[in-house]
Design an enzyme around this catalytic site. Structure first.
Site, short mmCIF file in Angstrom:
data_model
loop_
_atom_site.label_atom_id
_atom_site.label_comp_id
_atom_site.label_asym_id
_atom_site.label_seq_id
_atom_site.Cartn_x
_atom_site.Cartn_y
_atom_site.Cartn_z
N HIS A 71 33.08 40.96 41.57
CA HIS A 71 33.15 41.78 40.35
C HIS A 71 34.16 41.30 39.32
O HIS A 71 34.21 41.84 38.22
CB HIS A 71 33.44 43.24 40.71
CG HIS A 71 34.88 43.49 41.04
ND1 HIS A 71 35.45 43.13 42.23
CD2 HIS A 71 35.88 44.06 40.31
CE1 HIS A 71 36.72 43.47 42.24
NE2 HIS A 71 37.02 44.04 41.08
N ARG A 72 34.98 40.31 39.65
CA ARG A 72 36.04 39.93 38.70
C ARG A 72 35.46 39.23 37.48
O ARG A 72 34.58 38.37 37.62
CB ARG A 72 37.04 38.99 39.36
CG ARG A 72 37.72 39.63 40.52
CD ARG A 72 39.20 39.38 40.59
NE ARG A 72 39.71 40.30 41.56
CZ ARG A 72 40.39 41.40 41.27
NH1 ARG A 72 40.70 41.69 40.02
NH2 ARG A 72 40.78 42.21 42.22
#
Ligand code: UD1
Length: 354
Positions: free
Chosen positions: A202-203
């Site tokens: 998700h980064r």
């Protein structure tokens, strides 16, 4: 004594759970949710499953650019702090909600305690790194999870305000792990225990560039076992924006999971591939090999003890890294004994009880 906890994003709900239990009967606890995460799957299910009392306030701030999101939180939190008049504000981790709460409180001269203080990636591209550094330097009490975090705080001249309490996510993990002993593995349809990987990505550094995300998805798709990809909303929206299909090769995309489901799935997996901070540590505590898709980690103990390997620039290393031999067993407990929340509350009472 009245403690105001401010949370807003998924990992903070996990940290709040043992703290809420430890505060019960020892102090009054007011909970404010900024609404940074707001979905059933990103928020509500955590409160329900982990038995966290419903928030007393919810700002419903939602998503947005960092400036607008943080500003809306600051405005709302200022009012909440004035209204609830706490003896201290407890902030958690490294999200925009953490920084907003710390700033709102110090400007009102209300003492701030930062839980999970002292973590550093030394990567200034990460919004979380700025949130951590700024929060640590404004807070009155720094509650550190590890000896490494204590040494970073000392290095920055903050030793006098720092206390080593241990890691509260370990408290939760130990409890859940113990409750799952003997529980059957429930891998999704058609998968066998020990024969799949669990992945979360998700980064922004992994999702926001089309080239990077395309390359990462291609690597995951060609791994030797099915990959359960628990898709964070940011991953879904970025994949859609870039026209990347996540249903590719060995990837099995799925919605984010509730905490207990995630841990049960993770503990029976052949390995974890993630860019999440919490999941790296949970993998280590469950003794499941982890591959972290980042150039560095705040949880260096997982790497030093051999259970976590970083892969970032050269994604072609991913397949071989994921398939590496099982690491050497270790009895090390760098994240504490599972009683960090009780120690945290005792420390808060010592410092801030009127
Ligand atoms: C935030 C934290 C990050 C943490 C992560 C855990 C910051 C700077 N980042 O990142 O440190 O690891 O949470 O998940 O605070 N969205 C939904 N539903 C929700 C929440 C978000 O659909 O309930 C969507 C939003 O529309 C947005 C995206 O997810 O597009 C990202 O949400 P945001 O809270 O801005 O940042 P995270 O990437 O989740």
């Amino acid at each position: 004594m009245r403690i105001l906890s401010v949370v807003g994003a998924r990992p903070q709900f996990v940290k709040l759970a043992p703290i809420a239990t430890a505060i019960a009967g020892r102090a009054e606890h007011v909970i404010a949710h900024t609404g940074q995460h707001y979905d059933e799957l990103m928020s509500d299910v955590f409160f329900r499953d982990l038995g966290i009392p419903a928030p007393d306030f919810n700002l419903g701030v939602g998503s947005g650019k960092h400036g607008a999101q943080t500003a809306a939180m600051l405005t709302g939190l200022e009012e909440i702090i004035e209204k609830s008049a706490p003896d201290c504000v407890l902030v958690y981790g490294d999200t925009n909600s953490t920084l907003a709460a710390a700033l709102a409180a110090v400007k009102l001269h209300v003492p701030v305690a930062h839980l999970e203080a002292g973590l550093r990636s030394f990567n200034r591209r990460m919004p979380e790194e700025h949130n951590r550094v700024l929060t640590d330097h404004s807070a009155d009490l720094l509650l550190a999870p590890t000896a490494e975090a204590m040494s970073h705080l000392a290095h920055e001249g903050l030793a006098k305000r720092s206390v080593l309490v241990g890691d509260v996510m370990t408290d939760v993990l130990f409890k859940v792990r113990d409750s799952l002993v003997g529980a059957a593995a429930i891998p999704p349809d058609g998968l066998n225990a020990g024969d799949y990987y669990v992945s979360t990505i998700h980064r922004p550094d992994n999702t926001d560039s089309a080239d990077r995300l395309t390359a990462l998805v291609a690597e995951l798709a060609s791994l030797d076992k099915p990959v359960l990809l628990l898709a964070h909303p940011r991953l879904l929206s970025m994949a859609q924006q870039h026209g990347i299909d996540l249903h590719k090769g060995n990837i099995r995309p799925s919605a984010p999971l509730a905490y207990l489901q995630l841990i049960n799935l993770a503990r029976h997996s052949a390995g974890i591939i993630t860019d999440s901070g919490g999941l790296q540590k949970e993998a280590f505590l469950l003794r499941v090999p982890c591959t972290t898709v980042r150039p560095e980690t705040e949880w260096v103990e997982t790497v030093n003890l051999g259970w976590n390997v970083l892969v970032s620039e050269d994604l072609s290393r991913l397949a071989a890294t994921v398939r590496r031999p099982t690491p050497e067993p270790t009895a090390a407990t760098p994240y504490g004994d599972g009683h960090a929340a009780e120690r945290t509350v005792t420390t808060l009472l010592e410092h801030f009880a009127p």
